[in-house]
Motif scaffolding. Sequence first.
Motif, PDB file in Angstrom:
ATOM      1  N   PHE A 131       0.743  -1.232  -0.070  1.00  0.00           N
ATOM      2  CA  PHE A 131      -0.114  -0.019   0.135  1.00  0.00           C
ATOM      3  C   PHE A 131       0.698   1.220   0.086  1.00  0.00           C
ATOM      4  N   SER A 132       2.283   1.244   0.728  1.00  0.00           N
ATOM      5  CA  SER A 132       3.013   2.170   0.568  1.00  0.00           C
ATOM      6  C   SER A 132       3.716   2.445  -0.836  1.00  0.00           C
ATOM      7  N   ASP A 133       3.526   1.625  -1.623  1.00  0.00           N
ATOM      8  CA  ASP A 133       4.056   1.995  -3.176  1.00  0.00           C
ATOM      9  C   ASP A 133       3.118   2.513  -4.063  1.00  0.00           C
ATOM     10  N   GLY A 134       3.204   3.726  -4.122  1.00  0.00           N
ATOM     11  CA  GLY A 134       2.011   4.511  -4.811  1.00  0.00           C
ATOM     12  C   GLY A 134       2.053   4.687  -6.443  1.00  0.00           C
ATOM     13  N   HIS A 167      -2.281  -5.059  -2.561  1.00  0.00           N
ATOM     14  CA  HIS A 167      -2.272  -4.561  -1.111  1.00  0.00           C
ATOM     15  C   HIS A 167      -2.611  -2.960  -1.015  1.00  0.00           C
ATOM     16  N   LEU A 192      -5.235  -0.130   1.229  1.00  0.00           N
ATOM     17  CA  LEU A 192      -6.102   0.103   2.605  1.00  0.00           C
ATOM     18  C   LEU A 192      -7.388   0.801   2.266  1.00  0.00           C
ATOM     19  N   ASP A 202      -8.463   2.959   3.857  1.00  0.00           N
ATOM     20  CA  ASP A 202      -8.131   4.432   4.098  1.00  0.00           C
ATOM     21  C   ASP A 202      -7.792   5.038   2.972  1.00  0.00           C
ATOM     22  N   GLN A 203      -7.365   4.475   1.765  1.00  0.00           N
ATOM     23  CA  GLN A 203      -6.909   4.841   0.553  1.00  0.00           C
ATOM     24  C   GLN A 203      -8.123   5.145  -0.430  1.00  0.00           C
ATOM     25  N   ALA A 208      -8.263   8.699  -2.111  1.00  0.00           N
ATOM     26  CA  ALA A 208      -7.087   8.972  -3.018  1.00  0.00           C
ATOM     27  C   ALA A 208      -7.344   8.238  -4.441  1.00  0.00           C
TER      28      ALA A 208
END
Lengths: 555, 173
Positions: free
Chosen positions: B85-88, B112, B114, B116-117, B120
Amino acid sequence: MYQYDDYDRQVVRDRVGQFKGQMARYLSGEMAEELFLPLRLQNGLYLQKHAPMLRVAVPYGILSAPQLRRLAEIARRYDRGYCHVTTRQNLQFNWITMEQVPAILESLLEVEMHAIQTSGNCIRNTTTDPFAGVAADEVVDPRPYCEIIRQWSTVHPEFAFLPRKFKVAVTGASTDRAAIRVHDIGLRAVRDDRDHIGFEVWVGGGLGRTPMLGSKIRSFLPRSDLLAYLKAVLRVYNRYGRRDNKYKARIKILVKSLGHERFKEQVETEFAATQQQELRLTPAELQYAESFFSPSAYERINVQQVEADLWMQRRVQPLFDRWVKANVHPHRVPGYAAVTLSLKAKGQAPGDIHHSQLDGIAELAERFCFGEVRTAQQQNIVLPDVAQSDLLELWQQLTYLDLASPTQGTAADIVCCPGADFCNLANARSLPVNDRIQARFADLDRLHNLGPISIRIAGCINACTHHHIANIGILGVEKSGQEYYQITLGGESGDHTRLGKVIGPALPLEAVADAVERMLELYLQTRQAAQETFAAVVERLGVSRFKEVVYAANH
Amino acid sequence: MPRIIKDGGIVEDAALILGIEDVDALADDADRRCFLPLSYWLDRYADRNDGSEYPHVWVGSHDPTESLTPHLSKIAAIAVYFERFSDGTGFSTAAHLREVCGYKGELRAFGHILADQAIALRRCGFNAMALPEGESLDTALSLLLTAGLSYQGSIYNPRTPFKFRFQEAGLND
């Protein structure tokens, strides 16, 4: 300064609400640590050696008196009575608990502040010249553009999970005090021959493990295209920047591997394809942004009279005179000056500021400076708008607050990170190095005789304090469990930004201050005139002469 | 049946997203919609030109998405894979496909991501999201339905931060 409207408040409130929810899920065990980590970083929350640390955003370094008072209150109530000014114009609270964070964020929100994007792999706080808007050499006031970038980059849906952190700096003066060439994007606001405002765009600068200076990819970007162009740069970086190795993930590595020309080509192609009308800043919007930064309500001043008074005051008060020489700067309006409040008093960690000082500065800002102050990249505070006739009284008040060290720009104005005493990333302590060097400068005559010198101390290779661009840079390293310090020489910031060179093997803590002394002695012996600065002598003699004196004594 | 978020609601969706290792065995399963890996898709369909619709395709962070550009008008759905999720990367892949390539079909985020994303993702042009196990579709949907204000708008309604101070329209994108 910029005033929040309901929209700004809503954006921040939404984000604070979202983060409070994430934190509640983390604290209840519903969200795993590895998921929470990037989310808390994006909201400025670190876990440091002793306690969590909250980094609060100070947009391009501007603070109002009510904000200073609120920060003082937070320092008293939740921290150990002080906070810390960072090298990116932000503020840090080092002794808070995780459970207090939602309450602190609520409290900040009441004075239009937050901790959004002060960490993590996203677009960080935009930084600028601490004298923005008042500098005598300013061509364009950069603050409206900083505010436009602040809003555009806040909770940007596309750029919240970049390969690595991303820093933008803007200057509008002829002397670069924002270090634009060591930022991911550096912008210099300029005017063309028809007086239209635009930007030089520099990309790919950064320090850390692989220090590099940015290169210019646009000589004149019309200001209306600012956001579309930033988006194009960020999109190329987000799509093609490396993510396999965090040490190779900054945009500078992408620019280097593609080559400056190819990188520029990709940005221009993306820009040409995506510069929709909707992203163009209209004259009305630019005017709206500018309206928040109109000049202060300056009084008309009898400059001759004021200067004559100041001359007399300086004559009878040598300490005041010294302070004026070092800490008072030219202002674009006759009869006014910008003033540096030193956070480098002896025995104090550089950049640390006590709650009573924050309250004191708030009061002085209201009395003498239209209620506004700046944080400076050099970890000091600036009062940008002081009438020269108020300087003497201001100086007396600052003396009571222990903020009047007449050392701005000298060897005692050391930029220093919290180092291994606080920071989990550090390899060595920085503060004891600072203390030992500071102790050598008790004699102010000698200090001032040395002229302008920049010394920067970093506790690790991440180089938060930009030691590479200091005249004397000191980097803490660890060798088999022991702290050592590597010295770089010949770095410069501003218009002649240049990376320093390592002079030789790292030294133990006890030897660092001696090494600095010896280099300064060599400088005094070899300078051709008092006007020849330390940096100029290093350039003339070369690093090897300095290396000799540092290492000769070790035999 | 698995459920995803699509066009602002939760729907059942049986589409298979096939890895390169099992694509041969399952790609011809006519009963189910399949998303094929980009390299496989390009091998088999890039040169086909009989006017029929192409199968769906999915792309990873490092895939050369540009190679799809000439075929986009015939692809009804593209899924974009998020490795972490941290790879945008995927946010920009989607924005590029919508904004630069003018892609109008379904854009689905999977892998992966979230809950919460969700907001965005939608603002970058995804109209469909398949969440991994452990992430709540209901949470994601309620976030989408209550999404507040943003300075940037979205792919569908881009704006400068100040534009909406002058124009009241489209505040909730």
